[in-house]
Design an enzyme around this catalytic site. Structure first.
Site, PDB file in Angstrom:
ATOM      1  N   ARG A  43      17.476  -1.371 -52.335  1.00  0.00           N
ATOM      2  CA  ARG A  43      18.438  -0.456 -51.699  1.00  0.00           C
ATOM      3  C   ARG A  43      18.252   0.964 -52.200  1.00  0.00           C
ATOM      4  O   ARG A  43      19.199   1.751 -52.269  1.00  0.00           O
ATOM      5  CB  ARG A  43      19.857  -0.925 -51.883  1.00  0.00           C
ATOM      6  CG  ARG A  43      20.284  -1.041 -53.301  1.00  0.00           C
ATOM      7  CD  ARG A  43      21.758  -1.068 -53.335  1.00  0.00           C
ATOM      8  NE  ARG A  43      22.226  -1.587 -54.588  1.00  0.00           N
ATOM      9  CZ  ARG A  43      23.491  -1.764 -54.842  1.00  0.00           C
ATOM     10  NH1 ARG A  43      24.388  -1.471 -53.932  1.00  0.00           N
ATOM     11  NH2 ARG A  43      23.858  -2.217 -56.005  1.00  0.00           N
ATOM     12  N   LYS A  75      20.163   5.995 -52.835  1.00  0.00           N
ATOM     13  CA  LYS A  75      20.595   4.629 -53.141  1.00  0.00           C
ATOM     14  C   LYS A  75      21.664   4.246 -52.126  1.00  0.00           C
ATOM     15  O   LYS A  75      22.686   4.917 -52.014  1.00  0.00           O
ATOM     16  CB  LYS A  75      21.143   4.546 -54.569  1.00  0.00           C
ATOM     17  CG  LYS A  75      21.526   3.127 -54.989  1.00  0.00           C
ATOM     18  CD  LYS A  75      21.677   3.055 -56.497  1.00  0.00           C
ATOM     19  CE  LYS A  75      22.219   1.704 -56.939  1.00  0.00           C
ATOM     20  NZ  LYS A  75      22.343   1.662 -58.403  1.00  0.00           N
ATOM     21  N   ASP A 128      21.814  -6.115 -47.923  1.00  0.00           N
ATOM     22  CA  ASP A 128      21.938  -5.131 -46.842  1.00  0.00           C
ATOM     23  C   ASP A 128      21.390  -3.748 -47.171  1.00  0.00           C
ATOM     24  O   ASP A 128      21.371  -2.865 -46.320  1.00  0.00           O
ATOM     25  CB  ASP A 128      23.405  -5.013 -46.411  1.00  0.00           C
ATOM     26  CG  ASP A 128      24.316  -4.624 -47.580  1.00  0.00           C
ATOM     27  OD1 ASP A 128      23.792  -4.321 -48.674  1.00  0.00           O
ATOM     28  OD2 ASP A 128      25.546  -4.624 -47.398  1.00  0.00           O
ATOM     29  N   GLY A 129      20.995  -3.513 -48.418  1.00  0.00           N
ATOM     30  CA  GLY A 129      20.459  -2.191 -48.765  1.00  0.00           C
ATOM     31  C   GLY A 129      21.522  -1.104 -48.858  1.00  0.00           C
ATOM     32  O   GLY A 129      21.203   0.073 -48.997  1.00  0.00           O
ATOM     33  N   ASP A 156      13.571  -4.530 -64.956  1.00  0.00           N
ATOM     34  CA  ASP A 156      13.460  -3.659 -63.766  1.00  0.00           C
ATOM     35  C   ASP A 156      14.429  -2.489 -63.864  1.00  0.00           C
ATOM     36  O   ASP A 156      14.362  -1.567 -63.051  1.00  0.00           O
ATOM     37  CB  ASP A 156      13.727  -4.463 -62.487  1.00  0.00           C
ATOM     38  CG  ASP A 156      15.056  -5.213 -62.527  1.00  0.00           C
ATOM     39  OD1 ASP A 156      15.259  -5.999 -63.455  1.00  0.00           O
ATOM     40  OD2 ASP A 156      15.892  -4.973 -61.641  1.00  0.00           O
TER      41      ASP A 156
END
Ligand code: AMP
Ligand code: MG
Length: 518
Positions: free
Chosen positions: A102, A122, A134-135, A270
């Protein structure tokens, strides 16, 4: 308006596939993707310092084409949008490919001084790395990221920055407590800014897939773009020396978090920046009553992997995973082990310097460790507020120490009573230690006040700003942004923003516990 020079795109291989379908991406560092436009974008807040760093004046900030770009609705000349490919260890397990699910990069901007910044939206819609999500991002977590990145910068903590907070005019569905009660919440997009958003996970994924050639390319690229001083210093600057610098930067970052009472909450690999920046503000939190085992992240509540006290050890664990990845390129991986050892040395050294300043000591002595550990034990048992306590300590009269000066830092009157004697004893020991150094009181107070913030983005303060913003009132966001620009200064009239967590916030969602659902 902005001058783009997109090296990541130009110098590293991209994904030939152009569709926006979730997939595994091999042999590439990025995938082209367009943000998904939103219906009613509105600039809710922006950071004037970040705007200035990008050479954007107030007029530029008000330009419709900039708002469109910051919302994901339009493209500025030179801009190119893409999502980057990385993997990571999540909660101790290798999770495979993750990637910018996202986040969408807008490219790299060069300012008039030649400084380079990656810009990243973002919450601007799905990418090939979104998997089934859904990002998007909700307003509450976007406010938290926007305010905290700026607050951290002003505290002197290395961090990614935030240029803008844009309301989308659309809702996003989130099940905040993962209890089967999804709610439509207002959506937002934050434009994040940093010299580089490269994470440990970028390197780990290539190594895990055995893609030695691309790993080598990414390392060379990162050195050239993100560590130019190293390259300029010549060939003695090999991979191991570079990794050593990453260990150093990470150690310094951990000392900063520990000195200001910041808990990241999701220290997966990450979410570890190669530049040693605080990155990915999610269910983070600020220590109120001192508790080494506190974690703000509800997902982490049972194991407390990412609790306050474990952060330095987890950072080392994460560096070990990065070392394993880089070992693929090293004939002599023993040097990586030396660098990992160096992490502990830098951490210890910087920690002593930071805590000498917090305690107003000129020089740290070996037995000051006992002094600090006894204090920490006491603060934990007595539920003393970390920020309030250290700030008040500067007013201690070391000729006549009394518990009075730190009265306000107790949460519970019964504990204040129970521990007053122990605390007085500690203050007397501490005062004796200070008398031994003989630093004049005003100089000691100045030293301490430059190290102990008066204002941090307490969890409840962010939540109050969110509650108002969800009603359409952004004034509290603006107020906090302004106050947190000078966290070490006394700001008369703004005392309300430095008070410890009120009772109502003790168990309220968003104030003491946060969900990853954002
Ligand atoms: P985080 O725990 O927030 O660092 O996210 C871990 C991974 O999940 C990253 O690859 C993110 O891009 C991805 N992710 C988190 N939230 C979303 C979302 N709403 N839509 C798509 N991807 C997401
Ligand atoms: Mg992340």
């Amino acid at each position: 308006m902005l001058t783009f020079d997109n090296r990541f795109l130009r110098e590293l291989p991209g994904d030939p596939e152009r569709s926006n379908v979730s997939r595994q991406v091999f042999g590439a560092c990025w995938s082209p993707v367009d943000p998904t436009p939103v219906t009613a974008p509105r600039l809710l807040a922006h950071s004037r310092e970040v705007a200035a760093a990008l050479d954007l004046d107030e007029q530029a900030m008000a330009a419709p084409e900039l708002l469109a770009a910051l919302a994901g609705n339009g493209r500025l000349p030179g801009m190119a949008t893409y999502a980057s490919c990385y993997g990571g260890h999540q909660f101790g397990q290798w999770a495979g490919q993750l990637g910018d699910g996202r986040a969408i990069l807008l490219g790299e901007v060069i300012n008039h001084q030649g400084q380079r910044f990656e810009l990243q939206l973002k919450g601007a819609g799905p990418t090939p790395y979104s998997r089934r999500a859904d990002g998007r991002a909700v307003l509450r977590s976007s406010i938290r990221e926007f305010l905290c990145s700026e607050a951290m910068h002003h505290l002197g903590v290395p961090t990614t920055r935030a240029l803008s907070l844009v309301g989308t005019g659309e809702t996003v569905i989130r099940d905040m407590f993962y209890d089967g009660h999804p709610v439509a919440e207002p959506g937002a997009v934050v434009c994040r800014v940093a010299p580089s958003f490269t994470r440990f996970g970028h390197f780990e994924l290539l190594a895990a897939r055995g893609d030695r050639a691309l790993l080598q390319r990414l390392v060379e690229f990162t050195l050239a773009r993100d560590f130019p001083e190293r390259v300029a210093a010549g060939p003695a600057n090999d991979l191991a020396a570079w990794f050593r610098e990453i260990c150093e930067r990470t150690a310094r970052l951990m000392v900063h978090w520990m000195r200001v009472g910041f808990v990241h909450g999701v220290m997966n690999t990450d979410n570890m920046s190669i530049l040693g920046l605080t990155i990915d503000y999610g269910p983070y939190g600020w220590v109120d009553n001192f508790d080494p085992g506190w974690t703000p992240n509800t997902t982490d509540a049972s194991t407390r992997r990412y609790c306050f006290a474990r952060q330095p050890a987890i950072a080392l664990w994460n560096l070990e995973r990065l070392a394993e990845a880089l070992a693929m390129l090293m004939p002599e991986p023993g040097e990586l082990a030396d660098a990992l050892e160096h992490y502990g040395e830098v951490y210890a050294h910087e920690f002593r310097a930071a805590y000498a300043a917090k305690l107003g000591l000129e020089r740290w002595q070996d037995d000051d460790v006992d002094l600090l550990e006894d204090l920490y034990g006491l603060m934990h048992r007595a539920e003393i507020d970390m920020t309030e306590f250290f700030r008040s300590l500067a007013s201690l009269d070391i000729g006549q120490p009394s518990v009075e000066v730190v009265q306000e830092s107790f949460y519970r009157p019964d504990l204040r009573q129970r521990f007053a004697g122990d605390l007085l004893q500690w203050l007397q020991r501490y005062a004796a230690r200070l008398r031994q150094e003989g630093l004049p009181a005003d100089r000691r107070a100045a030293r301490m006040n430059a190290a102990n913030p008066r204002y941090v983005l307490r969890n409840y303060l962010a939540q109050q700003a969110i509650d108002l913003a969800e009603q359409g009132d952004l004034r509290r966001v603006d107020d906090l942004l302004e106050i947190l620009r000078r966290p070490y200064d006394e700001q008369p009239g703004r005392e309300a923003f430095s008070t410890k967590r009120p009772d109502w916030a003790r168990h309220r969602a968003g104030c003491s516990m946060l969900s990853c659902s954002s």
